[in-house]
Enzyme design. Structure first.
Site, PDB file in Angstrom:
ATOM      1  N   PRO A   1       0.803  47.492  17.694  1.00 19.54           N
ATOM      2  CA  PRO A   1       2.015  47.987  18.323  1.00 19.54           C
ATOM      3  C   PRO A   1       2.796  46.951  19.152  1.00 19.54           C
ATOM      4  O   PRO A   1       3.780  47.303  19.759  1.00 19.54           O
ATOM      5  CB  PRO A   1       1.485  49.093  19.250  1.00 19.54           C
ATOM      6  CG  PRO A   1       0.142  48.605  19.660  1.00 19.54           C
ATOM      7  CD  PRO A   1      -0.412  47.857  18.478  1.00 19.54           C
ATOM      8  N   GLY A   2       2.338  45.687  19.198  1.00 22.12           N
ATOM      9  CA  GLY A   2       3.206  44.661  19.783  1.00 22.12           C
ATOM     10  C   GLY A   2       2.734  44.009  21.063  1.00 22.12           C
ATOM     11  O   GLY A   2       3.491  43.245  21.668  1.00 22.12           O
ATOM     12  N   SER A   3       1.495  44.241  21.499  1.00 18.22           N
ATOM     13  CA  SER A   3       1.066  43.627  22.763  1.00 18.22           C
ATOM     14  C   SER A   3       1.071  42.108  22.637  1.00 18.22           C
ATOM     15  O   SER A   3       1.546  41.399  23.540  1.00 18.22           O
ATOM     16  CB  SER A   3      -0.305  44.139  23.184  1.00 18.22           C
ATOM     17  OG  SER A   3      -1.265  43.902  22.183  1.00 18.22           O
TER      18      SER A   3
ATOM     19  N   CYS B   1     -10.895  42.617  16.774  1.00 18.50           N
ATOM     20  CA  CYS B   1     -11.530  43.276  17.914  1.00 18.50           C
ATOM     21  C   CYS B   1     -12.850  43.897  17.466  1.00 18.50           C
ATOM     22  O   CYS B   1     -13.225  44.981  17.923  1.00 18.50           O
ATOM     23  CB  CYS B   1     -10.600  44.313  18.547  1.00 18.50           C
ATOM     24  SG  CYS B   1     -10.038  45.581  17.404  1.00 18.50           S
TER      25      CYS B   1
END
Lengths: 316, 152
Positions: A124-126, A242
């Site tokens: 989502p863009g972090s 992750c």
């Protein structure tokens, strides 16, 4: 002894990490059950670090700088009458709520202003918003994701953070290889089994299985072996996940090294971050010895999510 | 169809913002602009300097402003938060209480300010919050639904 994590960890997962970590696995499992500390990263596209710290502390929040960053903090306390997400500062896009480990890949990649960068699985863009800030809104980031609903979240976050140097694309990440662009920096934060996110959500392991790990490994190899074709000579590619499964990490890097003799693995060293060397073998497979330069980040090492980061450079 | 603004079109848009809010055109020298129907987009120069054939593009840069029927130019909330500090005219200062109302997307009556009717920049202290529409002393919030604060 293992009652506290039996409910959300598959048996094969437990057996795997008992084998990888030995007696230390007890501490690993304990941390997997503990909640994470909330983290924020100051959005330096809009405001200075000192300014946000001063304003949040004035509102009663207690902050502790994350050691491997200049602009990110753990939030040490909860407040009964207010939520961080309801602050004016959050509305203004002055900070981004982002887990501490997820800030690592852009810090290793070090995108610079005026460079050409691609974030292959951006939503989502972090990390995209983090890189945009590191680049001071200059240069070009191609932020890609194939999933429509995740792209909506990506676009919202880019807009809120004020990212001007980003082109958003929607395509199979491997097909970026068919474009004409050559990149100074590539970030492949690959879709994975997300073992490292179990502290945020115990349901992360609900669909986990050795077959899932194997299937994702195939996808990750496909992505990496394709996107590397867009890397300039002298350019840097960071491959990260992750998850802690060697099949999705060291095995993928090893496959790349077997296919591309012009790629080397460089050491990952961030001040204040404890990392472990990559595993050179697992489950009967022996990996390229360069994978020892990969970085494993276990939850109990820095009180964070689990992560894996590799820094690759294309030589002449 | 997204197209790059030429010099004349660019000057028209930036000139309108300079007239209304005092934003000097030179502030935007390092950026490129594109337009698709009434939407104007801003991007870094490098976004326009590379061969991007073969990419399935969704957006380029950030939505900068919308151009109305009478050629008035309304900057977006995000752009005001980035460039609002350059504002010298048609800015309305809100109190803390008024800010809460504004961020909820609600109207505020009884505004007395040195600003003419039309688009105004909203400020609270050192924060530039977004855009409002001023009509005879009533301020209409233009905070997009997705950005509004939900809990009062």
């Amino acid at each position: 002894m293992m009652e506290e994590h039996r409910s959300f960890m598959p048996k094969e997962f437990v057996a795997r990490y008992e084998q990888i970590l030995g007696p230390e696995s007890k501490e690993f499992f304990r941390y997997c059950s503990l909640p994470l500390r909330k983290c924020i990263r100051v959005n330096t596209l809009k405001v200075s670090v000192d300014h946000v710290v001063e304003r949040l502390e004035r509102q009663g929040w207690r902050l502790e700088r994350i050691p491997w960053t200049e602009d990110a903090f753990w939030i040490l306390n909860r407040q009964e009458d207010k939520a961080l997400g309801n602050t004016d500062e959050h509305f203004l896009g002055y900070f981004y709520v982002q887990e501490a480990s997820s800030m690592i890949p852009p810090l290793v990649l070090q995108p610079k202003p005026h460079e050409t960068v691609v974030d292959v699985a951006a939503a989502p863009g972090s990390k995209t918003t983090q890189m945009s800030a590191m680049m001071e809104n200059k240069g070009l980031i191609v932020a890609n994701d194939p999933n429509i609903s995740r792209l909506k979240a990506l676009r919202f976050n880019l807009e809120k953070a004020g990212c001007i140097n980003v082109i958003v694309t929607r395509m199979d990440g491997a097909k970026i290889a068919q474009s004409n662009l050559q990149f100074d920096k590539i970030l492949l934060d690959a879709p994975c089994s997300a073992e490292g996110t179990v502290r945020k959500d115990h349901r992360a392991l609900q669909k986990w299985s050795p077959k899932l790990v194997h299937d994702l490994s195939t996808l990750q190899k496909h992505l990496l072996l394709n996107v590397v074709n867009r890397l300039k000579v002298g350019g840097t590619l960071v491959y990260s996940t992750c998850t802690l499964a060697p099949e999705e990490n060291e095995e993928v890097v090893s496959a790349l090294l077997a296919a591309r003799k012009d790629i080397v693995v460089e050491n990952v060293a961030l001040s204040g971050l404890k990392t472990r060397s990559g595993m050179t073998e697992w489950n009967g497979k022996v990996y390229d010895p360069q994978v020892k330069n990969c970085a494993r980040i276990y939850p109990h090492d820095n009180d964070s999510e689990g992560f894996f980061v590799t820094k690759l450079r294309r030589t002449e | 169809m997204l197209r790059i603004l030429n010099k004349v079109e660019r000057m028209e848009i930036l000139g309108a913002l300079e007239t209304r809010f005092g934003w000097k055109q030179a502030i935007f020298d390092d950026f490129g602009f594109l337009q698709s129907s009434d939407k104007i987009w801003i991007c870094s120069k490098e976004c326009l300097e590379h061969d991007i054939k073969g990419l399935k593009i969704e957006t380029i840069g950030l939505l900068f402003a919308r151009q109305g029927f009478q050629r008035d130019v309304k900057p977006t909330t995000n752009i005001v938060q980035l460039f609002g500090k350059h504002t010298t005219t048609n800015v309305i200062e809100l109190t803390d209480e008024q800010t809460y109302t504004f961020l909820h997307g609600l109207d505020i009556a009884g505004i007395q300010a040195d600003a003419s009717d039309g688009y105004v920049i909203i400020r609270r202290g050192e924060d530039y919050l977004g855009v409002g529409i001023l009509r005879q002393g009533k301020l209409k919030s233009q905070v997009p639904k997705a950005r509004r604060i939900k809990k009062f």
